[in-house]
Design a protein around this motif. Sequence first.
Motif, PDB file in Angstrom:
ATOM      1  N   UNK A 282       0.829  -1.138   0.016  1.00  0.00           N
ATOM      2  CA  UNK A 282      -0.121  -0.046  -0.010  1.00  0.00           C
ATOM      3  C   UNK A 282       0.904   1.211  -0.234  1.00  0.00           C
ATOM      4  N   UNK A 283       0.409   2.321  -0.613  1.00  0.00           N
ATOM      5  CA  UNK A 283       1.231   3.642  -0.850  1.00  0.00           C
ATOM      6  C   UNK A 283       0.363   4.677  -0.428  1.00  0.00           C
ATOM      7  N   UNK A 284       0.916   5.602   0.419  1.00  0.00           N
ATOM      8  CA  UNK A 284       0.208   6.713   0.718  1.00  0.00           C
ATOM      9  C   UNK A 284       1.422   7.978   0.410  1.00  0.00           C
ATOM     10  N   UNK A 285       0.855   9.191   0.198  1.00  0.00           N
ATOM     11  CA  UNK A 285       1.877  10.277   0.010  1.00  0.00           C
ATOM     12  C   UNK A 285       0.998  11.503   1.141  1.00  0.00           C
ATOM     13  N   UNK A 286       2.350  12.403   1.520  1.00  0.00           N
ATOM     14  CA  UNK A 286       2.101  13.340   2.322  1.00  0.00           C
ATOM     15  C   UNK A 286       3.325  14.436   2.099  1.00  0.00           C
ATOM     16  N   UNK A 287       2.928  15.836   2.621  1.00  0.00           N
ATOM     17  CA  UNK A 287       3.874  16.832   2.261  1.00  0.00           C
ATOM     18  C   UNK A 287       4.524  17.112   3.739  1.00  0.00           C
ATOM     19  N   UNK A 288       5.710  17.420   3.615  1.00  0.00           N
ATOM     20  CA  UNK A 288       6.199  17.795   4.863  1.00  0.00           C
ATOM     21  C   UNK A 288       7.642  18.615   4.751  1.00  0.00           C
TER      22      UNK A 288
END
Length: 264
Positions: free
Chosen positions: A65-71
């Motif tokens: 499973x993949x997810x993206x996020x900004x940081x």
Amino acid sequence: MEEQLKKRYFVELAYKGTNFHGWQIQPNAISVQEVLNKALSTVLREEIETVGCGRTDTGVHATNFFAHYDTITEITTDNQPKSENKLQITHERLVKAVNALVGYEIAIKRFIKVDAEAHARFDAISRSYEYHVYFEKNPFKLETAYLLTNRPNVVVMNEAALVIMEHTDFSCFSKSNTQTFTNNCKITRAEWIEVEGGLVFHITADRFLRNMVRAIVGTLLEVGKGNLTINNVQEILDSKNRSNAGESVPAAGLFLTTISYLYL
């Protein structure tokens, strides 16, 4: 300290979905996304909101499973020099720290820096699922497979699967009121494989509708039991009516196994 620009990362993970109400955040129910968001926010000391590659229902598992996020926090390697003007954390430390907070039912595999416009859901070019069936009572498979006491006819189920692959409109296998813009999908694999003590159904497509895989499996098992014919499957597909297809099989046997991207 100068203002930090946000960077986008993919996180690859796996989870056992038995005790989660699916991937997506739910009111008054625990979800994988909620646990992951809290863990990342705690470790990175900033508010993190992940976007998943899709949504899995309650009790469904994911081995990939993949997810993206900004940081604003940059992920570095162990030998990379630390910058005075940047918030940084090494990849090894981040993986260990997040894994320590998400519990044993979620496993963080890696983080990948991607372009600012990369999207875990919309950039996926294919998704693959497996559905696991077993024939003899086994307490260790209770939460990860579906028990069938009578063996179905695998040959006719695979013949019916070929009929399904010839279609693109899968309204008959979709939950109603899902607000999707189209019920068309391109299936590139649909096949039952015999394994020791059971069966595994493999299916790959560019996209899936809600409940689609479990409805397909339930329909194919009715064919294998002799309750439906190949012609019946054709009629069900042509009808585009969910009530004509077989019942959805339990969530426990379903695994999301592969998400493919052109740039990973």
